[in-house]
Design a protein around this motif. Sequence first.
Motif, short mmCIF file in Angstrom:
data_model
loop_
_atom_site.label_atom_id
_atom_site.label_comp_id
_atom_site.label_asym_id
_atom_site.label_seq_id
_atom_site.Cartn_x
_atom_site.Cartn_y
_atom_site.Cartn_z
N GLN A 1 1.08 9.52 -3.00
CA GLN A 1 1.02 8.29 -3.78
C GLN A 1 0.03 8.41 -4.95
OE1 GLN A 1 1.25 5.27 -0.77
NE2 GLN A 1 0.50 3.78 -2.28
N HIS A 34 -2.86 13.11 -2.09
CA HIS A 34 -1.91 12.24 -1.40
C HIS A 34 -0.72 11.97 -2.34
CE1 HIS A 34 -0.15 8.71 0.48
NE2 HIS A 34 -0.89 8.98 1.55
N LEU A 76 -4.50 4.84 2.32
CA LEU A 76 -4.02 6.22 2.18
C LEU A 76 -4.64 7.16 3.21
CD1 LEU A 76 -3.92 6.70 -1.71
CD2 LEU A 76 -2.15 5.86 -0.18
N SER A 104 -7.42 1.52 0.64
CA SER A 104 -6.08 1.66 0.04
C SER A 104 -5.01 1.94 1.08
CB SER A 104 -6.11 2.82 -0.96
OG SER A 104 -6.27 4.04 -0.23
N GLN A 137 1.63 10.69 -7.54
CA GLN A 137 2.67 10.01 -8.33
C GLN A 137 2.07 9.18 -9.46
OE1 GLN A 137 4.88 6.96 -6.41
NE2 GLN A 137 6.26 6.79 -8.16
N THR A 138 1.06 8.35 -9.16
CA THR A 138 0.48 7.54 -10.23
C THR A 138 -0.26 8.41 -11.24
OG1 THR A 138 -1.40 7.09 -8.79
CG2 THR A 138 0.15 5.30 -9.10
N GLU A 195 -5.07 -1.04 -9.84
CA GLU A 195 -4.58 -0.98 -8.46
C GLU A 195 -5.31 -1.91 -7.50
OE1 GLU A 195 -2.54 3.30 -7.89
OE2 GLU A 195 -4.69 3.37 -8.09
#
Length: 399
Positions: free
Chosen positions: A321, A319, A218, A216, A324-325, A56
Amino acid sequence: MTLARYACDPALSRGRRFAEVAAPTRTDYQRDRDRIVHSSAFRRLVYKTQVFLNHEGDLFRTRLTHSLEVAQLGRSVARTLGLNEDLVEAIALAHDLGHTPFGHAGQDALNDCMAEYGGFEHNLQSLRVVDELEERYPDFNGLNLTFETREGILKHCSVANALVLEANEPGGVARRFLPSATPDAVRLQPSLEAQLCNLADEIAYNAHDIDDGVRSGLITLEQLCEVELFETFRRQALAQHSKLGDAAQSRRLLYDTIRRMLSAQVYDVIAATQDALAQAAPSNATQARQAGPLLCFGADMRRQSSLLKRFLHQNLYRHPQVVQTTGQAKQRVRDLFALFLHDPQTLQAGFAARVQALQATDTIGRARVVSDYIAGMTDRYATHEHERLIGTSTSVAQV
Ligand code: MG
């Protein structure tokens, strides 16, 4: 280095599992640290991550940089308190060796996969790495580290696993996790050096997860203002350097705040621990272990650190995001586990040979080999292997 009387002295070490001739110029703890730095598992830390996956971004912390930060914080406190810096460094550099790829997500997924086979605990896995899995010496498996380094690596352990370890090593590193014979006995602590590494670990990740979280995108600086520990030092930084209030200086403001937070926590630990040591007055490392936890934050810093931790849980680790990953990462671990368990020929040769040496009916043993293999993978190796063996469209776990 001048050691305090409650520090671990290498001359009084409980020693290694396999006797070795002492090194001419290094103490046993220095030697432990050097063995860890030269291990394969240590090099893999560079491609393992905690919150953000390895691909990432190049600037996020990896397990390697995290371990170096823990060692740095730990050593600076150790020097002030007269603790053994070499032992602190050895424990800090080894403390995350057993972590799976894909951070917390990978660990949870592997633990789920191993539920029927004894589970997966990352601290125990770190010990497995240094006790069993590294293959570098002619006469034994593992790195043959001293008791004190191994004790520091095994930070937590379930009673079930502690019983297994205890059976192999009576009175060894797992003893303190077993229920005590006397109910009012104070639970035996690990050395002060090990206690210090636990706290340095917490201080390090709280600080660098703020940094990585903001980097990031976030979490924002504005959100962080709700966190007392951050806000106190953000205001202090601004009061001293008003130019940091410019939007263009926001990164410097972030760093200056984090630096102040780190210093405050380190000074707090030193002061609180000096008080605790003065109260308990241990006259050697054994008495220090018997005195309950002595390496500590003061009450107010403990409260503030917990609030920061809660903020990071709510706003970063959960979070959408990140979730999800990490969901994809968990699926990769589950897919690989199912494939390797079902078809051990797909394992890397050394691990396939370990399965071959087992009885065909020994499913628990086979699952442990698969778990060792997956736990040793880096994020990118696990991703490549998943692509190569399973592909992105089919999922073995769903078959
Ligand atoms: Mg850690």
